[in-house]
Design an enzyme around this catalytic site. Structure first.
Site, mmCIF file in Angstrom:
data_model
loop_
_atom_site.group_PDB
_atom_site.id
_atom_site.type_symbol
_atom_site.label_atom_id
_atom_site.label_comp_id
_atom_site.label_asym_id
_atom_site.label_seq_id
_atom_site.Cartn_x
_atom_site.Cartn_y
_atom_site.Cartn_z
ATOM 1 N N CYS A 100 0.737 -1.362 0.076
ATOM 2 C CA CYS A 100 0.092 0.105 0.196
ATOM 3 C C CYS A 100 0.855 1.365 -0.012
ATOM 4 O O CYS A 100 1.412 1.625 -0.990
ATOM 5 C CB CYS A 100 -1.082 -0.081 1.210
ATOM 6 S SG CYS A 100 -2.702 0.870 0.911
ATOM 7 N N HIS A 126 -3.852 -5.128 0.275
ATOM 8 C CA HIS A 126 -3.190 -5.604 1.642
ATOM 9 C C HIS A 126 -3.196 -7.201 1.513
ATOM 10 O O HIS A 126 -4.099 -7.937 2.259
ATOM 11 C CB HIS A 126 -3.904 -5.110 2.894
ATOM 12 C CG HIS A 126 -3.496 -3.640 3.078
ATOM 13 N ND1 HIS A 126 -2.806 -3.100 3.862
ATOM 14 C CD2 HIS A 126 -4.323 -2.728 2.602
ATOM 15 C CE1 HIS A 126 -2.700 -1.842 3.845
ATOM 16 N NE2 HIS A 126 -3.588 -1.672 3.085
ATOM 17 N N GLU A 182 -1.414 -9.297 3.414
ATOM 18 C CA GLU A 182 -1.335 -9.727 4.601
ATOM 19 C C GLU A 182 -2.605 -10.081 5.144
ATOM 20 O O GLU A 182 -2.815 -11.110 6.057
ATOM 21 C CB GLU A 182 -0.589 -9.001 5.529
ATOM 22 C CG GLU A 182 -1.279 -7.520 5.754
ATOM 23 C CD GLU A 182 -1.209 -6.370 4.889
ATOM 24 O OE1 GLU A 182 -0.994 -6.630 3.874
ATOM 25 O OE2 GLU A 182 -1.477 -5.464 5.330
HETATM 26 N N1 GLN Z 1 -1.955 6.632 2.812
HETATM 27 C C1 GLN Z 1 -2.129 5.751 1.446
HETATM 28 C C2 GLN Z 1 -3.440 5.982 0.930
HETATM 29 O O1 GLN Z 1 -4.369 6.254 1.513
HETATM 30 C C3 GLN Z 1 -1.855 4.575 1.492
HETATM 31 C C4 GLN Z 1 -2.706 3.714 2.533
HETATM 32 C C5 GLN Z 1 -2.254 2.425 3.169
HETATM 33 O O2 GLN Z 1 -1.035 2.194 3.162
HETATM 34 N N2 GLN Z 1 -3.001 1.615 3.803
HETATM 35 O O3 GLN Z 1 -3.540 5.720 -0.501
#
Ligand code: GLN
Length: 550
Positions: free
Chosen positions: A382, A508, A510
């Site tokens: 992410c 994600h 994970e």
């Molecule tokens: N802050 C980033 C976004 O909102 C990444 C979010 C995250 O790492 N879950 O896109």
């Protein structure tokens, strides 16, 4: 008829109610019962999505896009079945429903009160999953500790449900702590007695006690607890500290937790639970053939629960690679161009964690430059993926001010930009791009090789995204989009085609790794890190904050 088990906590928080609930569920599942677990949290946030990880650890996201408590991650990892929005309820959600009903006139003429309106809404939600008839047993974990003011409506709801459902269909298990006093060389039962009294004063008699302890319970201690807390002798269960959370179901089985529960709920206790694959997972976990060290770079590293699902995904992938994985946590704010080689030089692979906001971003970007240039396996999740795009934009494509609109709203080169559907949003709660979305994988890429699939479904939690205006530029110089959402063309995965293993994912992974189903990208990343170690390119000596998983 669905049977209900409520798990309450006594004496102190952090006793591992989630792991206990997941372990009991695992044992019942291994006996052929269909089980789910739900968590009721007594705070006023409508969901934990608006909480900083420092407050409440990682926010776990379900397939259907609910932002939930991290215990739901344990439930999924143990049971290998998905949870949903209905599995996590907070006081905020309960009140929101009741207040909305009140405004709509549902209770016209009546005074709306905690009892019965709030307690009825709690009960309705506690029974919601049994309406579907698909579960033999539903385990409900009550967050907080008995005696807390905010827990009272939940305890009252459980009292009423116990009465309504009857003792064959509903039971309460109280998880408590037996402190060991070194000076007296004794396990003390008094805090537990008081905690059970507190429950009793709210009208709830627990049916079983599960006692967290550092030392074995003697027969005398068991007897004392049974006598003073009004439970059967076989209903005092010892939960001794375990070296791995995955050992807990086996410890619980040794205490006959599952058969005692089934007897109480009047359910057949036929064969022994089938835990063969679980046991072999533990045997492999304890007897690794190899050992590597992975760096986990994030900005919440001082908090044990901030990256829970990543930590667990490493354990699952380590076992499938027959390898012990030491995870060295590195605070991104401590990394500078001057020290990055020294801090990262000995690592066999590096994962850059998810995150929000500008703090610690420079360190992450610096780390990625080092990793990319030195051909260390890299896994960006992410925000970690977004940092890899920024780093490449700046240092390879030459856009000096390449950035994410989240970090620098005025940059001329927003290689990561706010998603279109996010632009007009005014509310922060539950409005990110959440839950499972499709992603098509390009053939002959690292990720296609890892998944061995053409299309995947992965869970998201973000507002920003790769800016497609730059895609041709990136691809022409070696950073390719190896996974694309087929419905809206969003770039979900980037990878380098001139690096042994450099993968960034917008989602994600994970969150979907379980004991039975280790995540293919984590498995592949560990394999690449083992290969990196075997190639002899990483230096030795690890001095950071190392957590060993074995
Ligand atoms: N802050 C980033 C976004 O909102 C990444 C979010 C995250 O790492 N879950 O896109």
């Amino acid at each position: 008829m669905t049977k209900h088990i409520f798990v309450t906590g006594g004496v102190t928080s952090s006793l591992g109610k989630g792991i206990f609930a997941a372990s009991l569920a695992k044992l019942l599942q291994a006996r052929g019962y269909t089980v789910t677990i739900q968590k009721f949290d007594p705070y006023i946030n409508v969901d934990p999505g608006t909480l900083n990880p420092y407050e409440h650890g990682e926010c776990y996201v379900t397939e259907d896009g609910a932002e939930t408590d991290l215990d739901l991650g344990h439930y999924e990892r143990f049971l290998n079945t998905p949870t949903s929005q209905a599995n996590n309820v907070t006081t905020g959600l309960i009140y929101q429903t009741v207040i909305t009903n009140e405004r709509e006139g549902e209770y016209l003429g009546k005074t709306v009160q905690v009892v019965p309106h709030i307690t009825d809404e709690i009960q309705r939600r506690m029974l919601l999953l049994s309406d579907e008839g698909q579960y033999d047993v539903i385990i409900t974990e009550l967050g907080g500790t008995v005696g807390d003011i905010e827990s009272l409506p939940y305890i009252e709801a459980v009292r009423q449900l116990k009465w309504e459902l009857g003792k064959d269909n509903c039971m309460v298990i109280h998880l408590t702590l037996l402190p060991y006093l070194n000076a007296a060389k004794e396990l003390k039962t008094k805090p537990t007695q008081h905690s059970v009294k507190e429950l009793l004063s709210n009208g709830v008699q627990p049916d079983m006690l599960v006692c967290r302890t550092e030392k074995q319970l003697t027969e005398d201690v068991r007897k004392k607890l049974a006598l003073f807390c009004n439970v059967d002798m076989d209903s005092v269960i010892q939960a001794i500290d375990a070296d791995s959370i995955y050992q807990v179901p086996l410890n619980m089985q040794q205490e006959n937790l599952d058969s005692t529960v089934l007897h109480k709920l009047n359910l057949p206790v036929d064969d022994e639970p089938n835990l063969t694959s679980w046991q072999s997972f533990l045997t492999k976990l304890r007897n690794p053939a190899k050992e590597i060290t992975i760096g986990l770079i994030g900005k919440y590293v001082e908090l044990q629960d901030a990256y829970k699902s990543i930590d667990e995904a490493f354990i699952h992938a380590a076992v499938s690679n027959d390898c012990k994985v030491n995870v060295e946590t590195i605070h991104s704010e401590t990394l500078t161009p001057g020290n990055v080689g020294k801090v990262l030089g000995h690592l066999d692979g590096v994962l850059v964690a998810p995150g929000f906001g500008p703090r610690g971003t420079d360190g992450k970007i610096e780390a990625i430059r080092y990793i990319r240039e030195n051909h260390v396996p890299f896994f960006g999740i992410c925000f970690g993926m977004q940092c890899a795009v920024i780093e490449y934009g700046r240092n390879v494509l030459g856009y000096q001010d390449a950035s994410s609109a989240e970090i620098d709203a005025d940059t001329n080169n927003p290689v990561i930009s706010l998603m279109e559907e996010q632009k007009d949003l005014e509310k922060m709660g539950g409005t990110m791009r959440l839950g499972a979305y499709r992603c098509v994988l390009k053939k002959a890429t690292l990720v296609h090789n890892a998944y061995q699939q053409d299309e995947i479904l992965e869970r998201h939690r973000h507002r920003y995204e790769f800016n497609n205006a730059y895609l041709d530029d990136f691809e022409a110089s070696g950073m390719i989009a190896s996974g694309i959402n087929p419905d809206n063309d969003l770039v979900e995965i980037i990878e380098l085609n001139n690096h042994p293993w450099f993968v960034g994912v917008q989602y994600h992974p994970e969150l979907k790794s379980t004991v039975d189903n280790p995540h293919p990208l984590f498995v592949n990343f560990i394999a690449a890190s083992i290969a990196h170690q075997e190639s002899g390119t990483s230096t030795t000596a690890s001095k950071g904050n190392v957590v060993s998983y074995s």
